[in-house]
Design an enzyme around this catalytic site. Structure first.
Site, PDB file in Angstrom:
ATOM      1  N   ARG A  34     -10.409  -3.228 -15.040  1.00  0.00           N
ATOM      2  CA  ARG A  34      -9.979  -4.617 -14.910  1.00  0.00           C
ATOM      3  C   ARG A  34     -10.705  -5.208 -13.708  1.00  0.00           C
ATOM      4  O   ARG A  34     -10.675  -4.607 -12.627  1.00  0.00           O
ATOM      5  CB  ARG A  34      -8.462  -4.639 -14.702  1.00  0.00           C
ATOM      6  CG  ARG A  34      -7.874  -5.988 -14.777  1.00  0.00           C
ATOM      7  CD  ARG A  34      -7.084  -6.575 -13.684  1.00  0.00           C
ATOM      8  NE  ARG A  34      -6.344  -5.901 -12.696  1.00  0.00           N
ATOM      9  CZ  ARG A  34      -5.005  -5.883 -12.616  1.00  0.00           C
ATOM     10  NH1 ARG A  34      -4.291  -6.402 -13.567  1.00  0.00           N
ATOM     11  NH2 ARG A  34      -4.429  -5.342 -11.586  1.00  0.00           N
ATOM     12  N   ARG A  57       7.632 -12.359  -9.680  1.00  0.00           N
ATOM     13  CA  ARG A  57       7.920 -10.945  -9.897  1.00  0.00           C
ATOM     14  C   ARG A  57       8.228 -10.180  -8.614  1.00  0.00           C
ATOM     15  O   ARG A  57       8.741  -9.074  -8.654  1.00  0.00           O
ATOM     16  CB  ARG A  57       6.765 -10.273 -10.651  1.00  0.00           C
ATOM     17  CG  ARG A  57       5.460 -10.294  -9.906  1.00  0.00           C
ATOM     18  CD  ARG A  57       4.293  -9.954 -10.812  1.00  0.00           C
ATOM     19  NE  ARG A  57       3.891  -8.565 -10.718  1.00  0.00           N
ATOM     20  CZ  ARG A  57       2.760  -8.079 -11.229  1.00  0.00           C
ATOM     21  NH1 ARG A  57       1.949  -8.882 -11.915  1.00  0.00           N
ATOM     22  NH2 ARG A  57       2.450  -6.835 -11.089  1.00  0.00           N
ATOM     23  N   CYS A 109      -0.519  -2.747 -21.139  1.00  0.00           N
ATOM     24  CA  CYS A 109      -0.718  -2.009 -19.887  1.00  0.00           C
ATOM     25  C   CYS A 109       0.295  -2.432 -18.823  1.00  0.00           C
ATOM     26  O   CYS A 109       0.274  -1.926 -17.711  1.00  0.00           O
ATOM     27  CB  CYS A 109      -2.148  -2.178 -19.372  1.00  0.00           C
ATOM     28  SG  CYS A 109      -2.563  -3.879 -19.004  1.00  0.00           S
ATOM     29  N   ARG A 118      -6.830  -0.721 -11.797  1.00  0.00           N
ATOM     30  CA  ARG A 118      -6.612  -1.891 -10.926  1.00  0.00           C
ATOM     31  C   ARG A 118      -7.594  -1.813  -9.752  1.00  0.00           C
ATOM     32  O   ARG A 118      -7.285  -1.251  -8.704  1.00  0.00           O
ATOM     33  CB  ARG A 118      -5.185  -1.890 -10.386  1.00  0.00           C
ATOM     34  CG  ARG A 118      -4.120  -2.182 -11.416  1.00  0.00           C
ATOM     35  CD  ARG A 118      -2.759  -2.249 -10.737  1.00  0.00           C
ATOM     36  NE  ARG A 118      -1.739  -2.831 -11.564  1.00  0.00           N
ATOM     37  CZ  ARG A 118      -0.785  -2.129 -12.190  1.00  0.00           C
ATOM     38  NH1 ARG A 118      -0.730  -0.829 -12.073  1.00  0.00           N
ATOM     39  NH2 ARG A 118       0.122  -2.755 -12.928  1.00  0.00           N
ATOM     40  N   GLU A 126      -1.650 -12.149 -20.307  1.00  0.00           N
ATOM     41  CA  GLU A 126      -0.555 -12.131 -19.326  1.00  0.00           C
ATOM     42  C   GLU A 126      -0.132 -13.530 -18.901  1.00  0.00           C
ATOM     43  O   GLU A 126       0.618 -13.692 -17.958  1.00  0.00           O
ATOM     44  CB  GLU A 126      -0.886 -11.234 -18.130  1.00  0.00           C
ATOM     45  CG  GLU A 126      -2.269 -11.372 -17.557  1.00  0.00           C
ATOM     46  CD  GLU A 126      -2.527 -10.378 -16.425  1.00  0.00           C
ATOM     47  OE1 GLU A 126      -1.668  -9.547 -16.111  1.00  0.00           O
ATOM     48  OE2 GLU A 126      -3.612 -10.482 -15.839  1.00  0.00           O
ATOM     49  N   ASN A 146       3.914  -7.617 -17.006  1.00  0.00           N
ATOM     50  CA  ASN A 146       4.485  -7.978 -15.700  1.00  0.00           C
ATOM     51  C   ASN A 146       4.248  -9.465 -15.432  1.00  0.00           C
ATOM     52  O   ASN A 146       5.170 -10.207 -15.094  1.00  0.00           O
ATOM     53  CB  ASN A 146       3.846  -7.153 -14.577  1.00  0.00           C
ATOM     54  CG  ASN A 146       3.875  -5.670 -14.879  1.00  0.00           C
ATOM     55  OD1 ASN A 146       4.691  -5.220 -15.670  1.00  0.00           O
ATOM     56  ND2 ASN A 146       2.979  -4.922 -14.262  1.00  0.00           N
ATOM     57  N   ASP A 147       2.995  -9.860 -15.601  1.00  0.00           N
ATOM     58  CA  ASP A 147       2.703 -11.272 -15.381  1.00  0.00           C
ATOM     59  C   ASP A 147       3.177 -12.131 -16.543  1.00  0.00           C
ATOM     60  O   ASP A 147       3.611 -13.264 -16.337  1.00  0.00           O
ATOM     61  CB  ASP A 147       1.204 -11.480 -15.131  1.00  0.00           C
ATOM     62  CG  ASP A 147       0.856 -11.149 -13.696  1.00  0.00           C
ATOM     63  OD1 ASP A 147       1.556 -11.664 -12.803  1.00  0.00           O
ATOM     64  OD2 ASP A 147      -0.069 -10.360 -13.463  1.00  0.00           O
ATOM     65  N   HIS A 204       0.833  -1.212   0.000  1.00  0.00           N
ATOM     66  CA  HIS A 204       0.000   0.000   0.000  1.00  0.00           C
ATOM     67  C   HIS A 204       0.858   1.248   0.000  1.00  0.00           C
ATOM     68  O   HIS A 204       0.533   2.248  -0.626  1.00  0.00           O
ATOM     69  CB  HIS A 204      -0.890   0.031   1.243  1.00  0.00           C
ATOM     70  CG  HIS A 204      -1.914  -1.038   1.229  1.00  0.00           C
ATOM     71  ND1 HIS A 204      -2.330  -1.689   2.362  1.00  0.00           N
ATOM     72  CD2 HIS A 204      -2.599  -1.574   0.216  1.00  0.00           C
ATOM     73  CE1 HIS A 204      -3.224  -2.578   2.027  1.00  0.00           C
ATOM     74  NE2 HIS A 204      -3.411  -2.536   0.738  1.00  0.00           N
TER      75      HIS A 204
HETATM   76  C1  PEP Z   1       0.627  -6.990 -15.713  1.00  0.00           C
HETATM   77  O1  PEP Z   1       0.662  -8.106 -15.207  1.00  0.00           O
HETATM   78  O2  PEP Z   1       1.443  -6.594 -16.566  1.00  0.00           O
HETATM   79  C2  PEP Z   1      -0.415  -6.033 -15.328  1.00  0.00           C
HETATM   80  C3  PEP Z   1      -0.553  -4.893 -15.957  1.00  0.00           C
HETATM   81  O3  PEP Z   1      -1.184  -6.347 -14.257  1.00  0.00           O
HETATM   82  P1  PEP Z   1      -0.649  -6.243 -12.725  1.00  0.00           P
HETATM   83  O4  PEP Z   1       0.673  -5.553 -12.735  1.00  0.00           O
HETATM   84  O5  PEP Z   1      -1.683  -5.500 -11.986  1.00  0.00           O
HETATM   85  O6  PEP Z   1      -0.569  -7.695 -12.353  1.00  0.00           O
HETATM   86 MG    MG Z   2      -1.061  -8.773 -14.169  1.00  0.00          MG
END
Ligand code: PEP
Ligand code: MG
Length: 587
Positions: free
Chosen positions: A335, A465, A502, A299, A431, A454-455, A192
């Site tokens: 999302r 990650r 994204c 998010r 993802e 990211n995922d 947070h």
């Molecule tokens: C991602 O996984 O790239 C993504 C945008 O979602 P988050 O970072 O919220 O998992």
């Molecule tokens: Mg993600």
């Protein structure tokens, strides 16, 4: 002597300031045995302390709500609930009456015995709750002890705050006009506190080892929120180098501020939908200021985490509708809850949470939660250009089932006579490797794809990650990830739908170059990166970028890709050299 500490970059920017170490409150406790005649007074004293803490939290709540929005203020509201936790109050009073002990001793023992199981939990959300519990009890304790120690609200302008961790209520108090940087030993990108720092545009580094042992108050420090570095007692030459970089960045950003009202169009005339990733309304406002064409990723699970409970349909609707109105006619892509993984529901734990009941899997398992959210999103679609997308899809059946739930939600709203956008669009986040490989088939059954790098990186490279031990391996420029991104973009185009990015890949200057070369239609970046992204888009030719992307796709390692892109960036955007161009050395 100069000393550098590496951590995780969680909020971009540079800061130069003076250190202040924030240490957890450790009240000097005395155990006092009461005579039977003193019990009533002690109970009264306890109640008075609770009320004083309550008044303070109410003031804080009003302040945070005014400055940062009602969704941020939920963090404080949770504390108000904990303050009045019936069991804590009842047990403390029983302790005073039966064990004949003073209020502060009775209260601290009670909180300790009730919060210990929470502290030991493996579940991050439980540990966050522990911070709330300790924070609220410290507030009461200060009143019991008549202690008026300084809060973070009172730090001098130009302060860099160092701490092991910061409870959310203190993080909510960070005033960007006073606190120029933040360095924490604990925490990561999803804490947070990281989210708050980013939303307030305070450069921040987290996971910075045992840095609090090395810092005292009043030292000169540098915080590099791009690379995740904190430097204590920087040398003159280091300071000059950073001053140069800060100045170059300031001039560059100033030149970019003129772009806020211009369109993100490449030299050869392609318009890129440049939008923002947000978690809170305050970020939506910042994104708008920077000239975002909509929200590419909202998010929403942070609403759940801030409240520590399931938000009602109405609560969600109000937030979604506000953001939708703000960006109309540009899209706001909501999302659905990405809970699970490292953002867990209270009372739930599993051995491999990132491979477990996360995101779409969880919402399909909790149709009450899913239904409330889908109805809230659909209702908001009557007030702007709202779309929905589903996270972590790995099978087509998941998309089909989720679409059925959208239809069910529409049916409920129709029966209620509530309006929604008849052309409401549904998209899929790509993802997981399976989604990328099957992107053509997913694309046939939805209106758009949005790549979550990211995922996608985490699952393609099998690298957690959030795990600092394998951070070196986490690199979204890995050729395997590039291959899947390209495959997804091509598949979407072949099926005649648009595709966006994204994930953090789009907020990385090197990543932007590749994406533009691969022909992406939309890039959703953190609000603070919008000016840079626009600067790059407006100064690159699609054909040139395509050649660079094609070259990158032929390379064998992430480092080679990085070096190629860096060379091209340095050549084409010399004024940007040095920003975000660190080679990935891990943590
Ligand atoms: C991602 O996984 O790239 C993504 C945008 O979602 P988050 O970072 O919220 O998992
Ligand atoms: Mg993600």
């Amino acid at each position: 002597m100069q000393k550098s500490y590496r951590g995780v970059p969680v909020s971009p920017g540079f800061a130069q300031g003076v250190s202040q170490v924030y240490r957890p409150y450790a009240p000097a406790l005395r155990e006092v045995v009461l005579g039977p005649g003193q019990v009533a007074d002690e109970l009264k004293r306890f109640r008075q302390a609770l009320h004083a803490a309550e008044r303070e939290l109410h003031t804080l709540h009003t302040q945070v709500k005014r400055d940062l929005g009602p969704d941020f203020a939920d963090f404080i509201e949770v504390q108000l609930t904990l303050l009045h936790d019936e069991e804590v109050v009842k047990n403390t009073e029983a302790f005073i009456r039966e064990a004949l002990r003073n209020a502060e001793f009775a209260y601290s023992q009670t909180v300790k015995s009730m919060s210990e199981p929470v502290a030991k939990s493996d579940v991050p959300l439980f540990r966050e709750r522990m911070l709330d519990i300790v924070d609220v009890s410290n507030r009461v304790m200060r009143h019991l002890l008549g202690d008026d120690s300084r809060s973070l609200l009172e730090v001098a302008p130009g302060t860099v705050v160092f701490a092991h961790d910061l409870p959310p209520s203190e993080a909510a108090l960070l005033d960007p006009r006073r606190v120029v940087g933040l360095v924490l030993e604990a925490g990561g990108k999803t804490s947070h506190t990281a989210i708050m720092a980013k939303a307030k545009e305070i450069p921040a580094v987290m996971g910075a080892g045992m840095i609090c042992d090395a810092v005292t108050d009043g030292l000169r420090v540098l915080v590099d929120g791009f690379r995740g570095v904190a430097i204590i007692n920087p040398t003159k030459s280091r300071l000059h180098a950073y001053d140069d970089e800060i100045e170059r960045r300031r001039v560059f950003r100033e030149s970019l501020s003129a772009l806020a009202t211009t369109q993100p169009v490449t030299v050869d005339g392609r318009t890129i939908d440049l939008s923002a990733n947000i978690e809170f309304i305050a970020e939506a406002k910042a994104a708008k200021r920077y000239g975002a064409r909509g929200v590419g990723l909202f998010r929403t699970e942070y609403m759940y985490l801030a409240k520590r409970r399931q938000p009602t349909e109405e609560e969600q609707f109000l937030v979604y509708a506000e953001v939708a109105r703000m960006f109309k006619p540009y899209p706001v892509i909501i999302r659905t809850f990405d809970l699970g993984g490292d953002k867990v529901l209270a009372g739930y734990s599993e051995a491999n949470p990132f491979l477990g009941l996360r995101a779409i899997r969880l919402t399909l398992n909790r149709l009450d939660l899913f239904g409330d959210q889908l109805r809230a999103i659909l209702r908001a679609s009557a007030f702007g250009n709202v779309k929905v997308m589903f996270p972590m899809v790995s099978t087509i059946e998941e998309l089909r089932r989720a679409k059925l739930e959208v239809e069910r939600a529409k049916g409920v709203l129709k029966a209620r006579g509530v309006e929604f956008d008849p052309d409401f669009e549904v998209g899929v986040m790509v993802e997981t490797p399976s989604a990328a490989i099957m992107a053509d088939r997913l694309a046939r059954e939805c209106s758009f794809l949005s790549i979550g790098s990211n995922d996608l990186t985490q699952y393609t490279l099998a690298v957690d990650r959030g795990n600092e031990h394998v951070a070196k391996l986490f690199d979204h420029l890995h050729p395997a990830v590039l291959y899947l991104i390209k495959k997804t973009i091509d598949a979407a185009h072949q099926q005649g739908i648009w595709v966006g990015m994204c994930g953090e890949f789009a907020s990385d200057l090197l990543g932007m170059l590749v994406l533009l070369g691969m022909g992406v239609d939309e890039m959703s970046v953190s609000p603070g990166m919008i000016p840079e992204a626009k600067g790059i888009i407006r100064n690159i030719d699609g054909g040139v970028a395509a050649e660079i992307a094609a070259q990158a796709l032929k390379l064998g390692t992430a480092l080679e890709v990085q070096r190629l892109l860096r060379r091209e960036m340095d050549r084409r955007f010399p004024h940007l050299a040095g920003f975000q161009f660190e080679e990935n050395k891990g943590k």
